[in-house]
Design an enzyme around this catalytic site. Sequence first.
Site, short mmCIF file in Angstrom:
data_model
loop_
_atom_site.label_atom_id
_atom_site.label_comp_id
_atom_site.label_asym_id
_atom_site.label_seq_id
_atom_site.Cartn_x
_atom_site.Cartn_y
_atom_site.Cartn_z
N SER A 118 0.83 -1.20 0.00
CA SER A 118 0.00 0.00 0.00
C SER A 118 0.86 1.25 0.00
CB SER A 118 -0.86 0.07 1.26
OG SER A 118 -1.39 -1.15 1.59
N HIS A 139 -1.59 -3.17 -6.89
CA HIS A 139 -2.26 -2.82 -5.64
C HIS A 139 -3.75 -3.14 -5.75
CE1 HIS A 139 -3.19 0.59 -2.52
NE2 HIS A 139 -3.21 -0.60 -1.97
N GLU A 151 -4.58 -0.84 -8.87
CA GLU A 151 -3.71 0.31 -9.10
C GLU A 151 -2.34 -0.27 -9.49
OE1 GLU A 151 -2.89 2.65 -5.53
OE2 GLU A 151 -2.95 4.49 -6.72
N ASN A 189 -3.91 6.11 -1.84
CA ASN A 189 -3.71 6.52 -0.45
C ASN A 189 -3.28 7.97 -0.31
OD1 ASN A 189 -4.53 4.21 0.89
ND2 ASN A 189 -2.62 3.17 0.40
P1 NAI Z 1 -2.10 -9.80 6.64
O1 NAI Z 1 -1.36 -9.52 7.89
O2 NAI Z 1 -3.53 -10.19 6.69
O3 NAI Z 1 -1.32 -10.96 5.83
C1 NAI Z 1 0.06 -10.96 5.64
C2 NAI Z 1 0.52 -12.40 5.63
O4 NAI Z 1 1.90 -12.46 5.21
C3 NAI Z 1 0.48 -13.09 7.00
O5 NAI Z 1 -0.41 -14.20 6.92
C4 NAI Z 1 1.92 -13.53 7.24
O6 NAI Z 1 2.00 -14.81 7.86
C5 NAI Z 1 2.46 -13.58 5.82
N1 NAI Z 1 3.92 -13.49 5.74
C6 NAI Z 1 4.77 -12.69 6.44
N2 NAI Z 1 6.04 -12.92 6.04
C7 NAI Z 1 6.00 -13.88 5.08
C8 NAI Z 1 7.00 -14.53 4.30
N3 NAI Z 1 8.29 -14.25 4.45
N4 NAI Z 1 6.60 -15.48 3.42
C9 NAI Z 1 5.28 -15.77 3.27
N5 NAI Z 1 4.30 -15.19 4.00
C10 NAI Z 1 4.66 -14.24 4.89
O7 NAI Z 1 -1.88 -8.52 5.71
P2 NAI Z 1 -2.80 -7.97 4.52
O8 NAI Z 1 -3.77 -7.00 5.06
O9 NAI Z 1 -3.24 -9.11 3.68
O10 NAI Z 1 -1.72 -7.11 3.72
C11 NAI Z 1 -0.80 -7.69 2.83
C12 NAI Z 1 -0.25 -6.62 1.92
O11 NAI Z 1 -1.32 -6.04 1.17
C13 NAI Z 1 0.44 -5.47 2.64
O12 NAI Z 1 1.54 -5.05 1.87
C14 NAI Z 1 -0.64 -4.40 2.70
O13 NAI Z 1 -0.11 -3.10 2.75
C15 NAI Z 1 -1.32 -4.63 1.37
N6 NAI Z 1 -2.72 -4.16 1.26
C16 NAI Z 1 -3.62 -4.39 2.29
C17 NAI Z 1 -4.94 -3.97 2.16
C18 NAI Z 1 -5.94 -4.26 3.23
O14 NAI Z 1 -7.04 -3.70 3.17
N7 NAI Z 1 -5.65 -5.12 4.21
C19 NAI Z 1 -5.40 -3.25 0.97
C20 NAI Z 1 -4.41 -3.15 -0.08
C21 NAI Z 1 -3.11 -3.56 0.09
#
Ligand code: NAI
Length: 296
Positions: A118, A139, A151, A189
């Site tokens: 993000s 994105h 995006e 953002n």
């Molecule tokens: P989340 O915390 O739900 O999921 C992240 C996952 O990555 C976790 O399950 C974790 O175990 C895993 N992880 C961490 N290190 C790892 C590795 N080395 N290898 C494999 N898996 C690993 O986070 P979320 O919300 O899904 O966000 C993920 C990305 O998407 C971030 O970069 C965030 O900024 C972006 N994003 C999030 C949005 C949202 O609304 N939650 C919207 C748009 C983008």
Amino acid sequence: MNNIAVIGGGTMGNGIAHVFAQNGYQVALIDVKPEIIEKALATIGKNLDRQVAKGTLTEDQKASTLANIKTHTSIANGVEHADLVIEAATENLEIKLNIFKQLDSLTHPGCILASNTSSISITKIGSVTSRPDKVIGMHFMNPVPVMKLVEIIGGYKTSAETLASITELSKAIGKVPAATKDYPGFISNRVLIPMINEAILSLEEGVAGVSEIDTIMKLGMAHPMGPLQLADFIGLDVCLAILHVLHDGFKNPKYAPSNLLVNMVTAGDLGVKSGRGFYDYSHGTKDLVVSPNFSL
Ligand code: NAI
């Protein structure tokens, strides 16, 4: 392009895997935590059931979507055949740079490496690989199966071929791509989060109450939800982190976070995920009840 690997099976990763699998791509879904993989598959199953119930998907299509997803608990397995890897791991610079360094040596040289970040610079992510021309931002919006936008962020060295290929792919999975350059906050953002901050500043200054601010923006601007409710959904800690990225990136005081936002995050009122933000969610998210901190 047929083989897609998704790194991270959390909120965004499971949705991204779902959409590609439903569109006939072979998906490797990778998360370091086995319990997250289990949860991701359960979420995908539940969301597919909802589509079947609505009549937008058949039972057969549901079965083939699930059959298109293979899961792994290490990057070392699962990315070797990928034509595209989409990283949706935790929003942390060190974690992401480490993942991209590994991906650079584990994937074939033609593989495109995308990040769903993000706020982290795509140029910075690309710089730790030997193929910055093939590193790009993809994105997606939450919830991924529902939201149309992707995006697409071109880093300083992302090639025109990579941009064209990811633009086409986004259309092929039924999404609408919109391209931006690699500047802090990209477009989504950079525009959204200062609006949320301004709403919080207005509340802090006593210009209007929580309900009034949200009602004005909802009914006056035809936004589906007001900025304070949206901030609760995004997570106030996430909003604060993005403001820091904008403030540090542009060095412009207009992006300084409001003191109220800082205080709420420090106190642990993070919105829906902590049960309280501008609204109180102890009885769920359906009925909007203003948090006792702000009710008059
Ligand atoms: P989340 O915390 O739900 O999921 C992240 C996952 O990555 C976790 O399950 C974790 O175990 C895993 N992880 C961490 N290190 C790892 C590795 N080395 N290898 C494999 N898996 C690993 O986070 P979320 O919300 O899904 O966000 C993920 C990305 O998407 C971030 O970069 C965030 O900024 C972006 N994003 C999030 C949005 C949202 O609304 N939650 C919207 C748009 C983008």
